[in-house]
Design an enzyme around this catalytic site. Structure first.
Site, PDB file in Angstrom:
ATOM      1  CB  SER A 270      -0.849  -0.049   1.269  1.00 18.34           C
ATOM      2  OG  SER A 270      -1.471   1.189   1.486  1.00 18.34           O
TER       3      SER A 270
ATOM      4  CE1 TYR B 247      -4.247  -2.708   5.273  1.00 20.26           C
ATOM      5  CE2 TYR B 247      -3.896  -0.344   5.057  1.00 20.26           C
ATOM      6  CZ  TYR B 247      -4.038  -1.592   4.473  1.00 20.26           C
ATOM      7  OH  TYR B 247      -3.940  -1.720   3.113  1.00 20.26           O
TER       8      TYR B 247
ATOM      9  CE  LYS C 203      -1.715  -4.750   3.158  1.00 26.98           C
ATOM     10  NZ  LYS C 203      -1.881  -6.085   2.557  1.00 26.98           N
TER      11      LYS C 203
HETATM   12  C1  WQD Z   1     -10.024   8.975   0.706  1.00 29.46           C
HETATM   13  C2  WQD Z   1     -10.305  10.450   1.026  1.00 29.46           C
HETATM   14  C3  WQD Z   1     -10.755  10.831   3.355  1.00 29.46           C
HETATM   15  C4  WQD Z   1     -14.470   8.569   3.597  1.00 29.46           C
HETATM   16  C5  WQD Z   1      -7.151   4.005   2.715  1.00 29.46           C
HETATM   17  C6  WQD Z   1      -6.005   3.266   3.345  1.00 29.46           C
HETATM   18  C7  WQD Z   1      -4.994   2.882   2.310  1.00 29.46           C
HETATM   19  C8  WQD Z   1      -5.606   2.105   1.175  1.00 29.46           C
HETATM   20  C9  WQD Z   1      -6.878   2.722   0.675  1.00 29.46           C
HETATM   21  C10 WQD Z   1      -6.693   0.031   1.864  1.00 29.46           C
HETATM   22  C11 WQD Z   1      -9.633  10.914   2.320  1.00 29.46           C
HETATM   23  C12 WQD Z   1     -11.973  11.132   2.521  1.00 29.46           C
HETATM   24  C13 WQD Z   1     -13.313   9.174   3.141  1.00 29.46           C
HETATM   25  C14 WQD Z   1     -15.572   9.397   3.956  1.00 29.46           C
HETATM   26  C15 WQD Z   1     -14.274  11.336   3.347  1.00 29.46           C
HETATM   27  N1  WQD Z   1      -5.673   0.732   1.485  1.00 29.46           N
HETATM   28  N2  WQD Z   1     -13.213  10.515   3.017  1.00 29.46           N
HETATM   29  N3  WQD Z   1     -15.427  10.753   3.815  1.00 29.46           N
HETATM   30  O1  WQD Z   1      -7.644   6.963   3.632  1.00 29.46           O
HETATM   31  O2  WQD Z   1      -6.730   7.547   1.340  1.00 29.46           O
HETATM   32  O3  WQD Z   1      -6.664   5.203   2.118  1.00 29.46           O
HETATM   33  O4  WQD Z   1      -7.735   3.154   1.729  1.00 29.46           O
HETATM   34  O5  WQD Z   1      -7.004  -0.995   1.976  1.00 29.46           O
HETATM   35  O6  WQD Z   1      -3.999   2.182   2.916  1.00 29.46           O
HETATM   36  O7  WQD Z   1      -5.416   4.109   4.309  1.00 29.46           O
HETATM   37  O8  WQD Z   1      -8.839   6.179   1.521  1.00 29.46           O
HETATM   38  O9  WQD Z   1     -11.159   6.097   0.721  1.00 29.46           O
HETATM   39  O10 WQD Z   1     -10.733   6.144   3.198  1.00 29.46           O
HETATM   40  O11 WQD Z   1     -10.295   8.203   1.869  1.00 29.46           O
HETATM   41  O12 WQD Z   1     -14.202  12.562   3.254  1.00 29.46           O
HETATM   42  O13 WQD Z   1     -16.628   8.921   4.409  1.00 29.46           O
HETATM   43  O14 WQD Z   1     -11.719  10.586   1.241  1.00 29.46           O
HETATM   44  O15 WQD Z   1     -10.633  11.741   4.420  1.00 29.46           O
HETATM   45  O16 WQD Z   1      -9.247  12.238   2.133  1.00 29.46           O
HETATM   46  P1  WQD Z   1      -7.432   6.583   2.230  1.00 29.46           P
HETATM   47  P2  WQD Z   1     -10.321   6.585   1.843  1.00 29.46           P
END
Ligand code: WQD
Length: 343
Positions: free
Chosen positions: A127, A152, A156
């Site tokens: 990741s 998590y 990785k």
């Molecule tokens: C994306 C953006 C949130 C939800 C995570 C893991 C990473 C990878 C992918 C997973 C951010 C914003 C989110 C919501 C929001 N691996 N958001 N409202 O955090 O970049 O990455 O997932 O298995 O390792 O850390 O992805 O989709 O959660 O968030 O505003 O309800 O959307 O703050 O800026 P992230 P995400």
């Protein structure tokens, strides 16, 4: 001749898309999965797309004896693609031991069982979280890795280090770690896609579930980031492009084309989109108005992330092909198909 590949976590979101492409590339697939965040229905769905139902064993990969037995019976496999892991970032902060125990034991048992049985090629699902808060943009594989914010993410990073150590001492063992940025989208048939159990943690399923009326309102985490519209920027990559990269990595391993026994590649689209841009694009593509509200930042979130994938382009011949509209359209089609199935 059968060309068997073992895919751990093959019933899950990314795994099922990889399995489809493996079957389409004439590989025989054995899935190992405990179904903790997926279901056996994936197997029928894969058959619907490819005409073939992959072999499947339901197993807890942290069960060392069970894993030893399976690998003994399937020692004709050419390689392992390892995806099985817990991945809820927030939960991993609440229950770190569960994440370290599961993700590291699953990895160690897989490595141990495959090596005991002479299976010496390994693709690891890693990741972009291994870069922590990046020092430079775009992020290249040479960018510093840092201790990730969440257990998590750290599982990785530690996983990558374990594999690298193994490649150093065991010269016939070789591996590629693929560092995913933010996978979204679904197979163009709308038959497989992301189906998180419970409330989604990630942005895209939260958007589609809100649009489908399952969630009341999307919370946008933070409107005061130093970006052009105040919301955080990510590199979203289509899951079909991501799956293709696994086929390319596998072929590089099988054809012994590596420069060094351990290699890492970034997998992203190279383009950054803010949360508000994602919402606007979703509304334009789906013609559905989203109910959303800007709230506090989510702990641990980084302002901006996007990848350079020049290395993958050069060494794997891989580049993300599908644009953000296609990613969002396919996610929405999948969500709508799911709902019509349930009615
Ligand atoms: C994306 C953006 C949130 C939800 C995570 C893991 C990473 C990878 C992918 C997973 C951010 C914003 C989110 C919501 C929001 N691996 N958001 N409202 O955090 O970049 O990455 O997932 O298995 O390792 O850390 O992805 O989709 O959660 O968030 O505003 O309800 O959307 O703050 O800026 P992230 P995400």
């Amino acid at each position: 001749m059968d060309r068997k590949i073992i895919v751990t976590g093959g019933c899950g979101y990314v795994g099922s898309h990889i399995v489809v492409q493996l079957i389409e590339n004439q590989f025989e697939v054995l899935i190992l999965d405990n179904l903790s965040n997926s279901s056996e229905a994936s197997l029928d769905r894969i058959k619907q797309i490819t005409g073939k139902r992959p072999l499947f064993i339901k197993v807890d990969l942290s069960d060392r004896a069970a894993m030893a037995k399976i690998f003994e019976q399937h020692n004709d496999a050419l390689a392992v693609i390892h995806l099985a892991a817990l991945k809820a970032v927030g939960e991993s902060i609440e229950i770190p031991l569960k994440y370290y125990y599961n993700n590291l034991n699953c990895l160690l048992n897989t490595l141990n069982s495959q090596i005991e049985n002479g299976i010496n090629k390994f693709v690891f699902s890693s990741s972009a979280t291994v870069y922590g808060s990046p020092d430079e943009l775009p992020i290249t594989e040479k960018s510093n890795t840092k201790r990730p914010f969440s257990p998590y993410g750290n599982s990785k990073r530690i996983g990558e280090e374990i594999i690298e150590d193994l490649c150093k001492i065991k010269c016939d063992f070789s591996s590629i770690s693929l560092r995913y940025f933010n996978p979204i989208g679904a197979h163009e048939s709308g038959i497989i896609g992301e189906l998180p159990k419970g409330v989604p943690n990630n942005l895209m399923p939260y958007i589609t579930q809100t649009a489908a009326g399952i969630r009341d309102k999307l919370m946008v985490f933070g409107g005061d980031y130093p970006t052009h519209d105040g919301t955080a920027i990510r590199d979203y990559v289509h899951v079909m492009d991501l799956a293709q990269a696994h086929i390319d990595a596998l072929n590089r391993l099988l054809n012994e084309e590596q420069d060094t026994p351990y290699e890492t590649f970034n997998l992203g689209s190279t383009k950054g989109y803010s949360v508000l841009e994602m919402i606007q694009t979703f509304e334009a593509v789906s013609k559905v108005k989203l109910n959303y509200e800007i709230t506090e930042r989510r702990a641990g979130d980084i302002t901006e992330l996007y990848a350079s994938t020049k290395l993958a382009e050069e060494k794997l011949g891989w580049k993300a092909e599908r644009n953000i509209d296609e990613m969002i359209r396919s996610s929405w089609e999948w969500e709508q198909n799911l709902r019509s199935e349930k009615e």
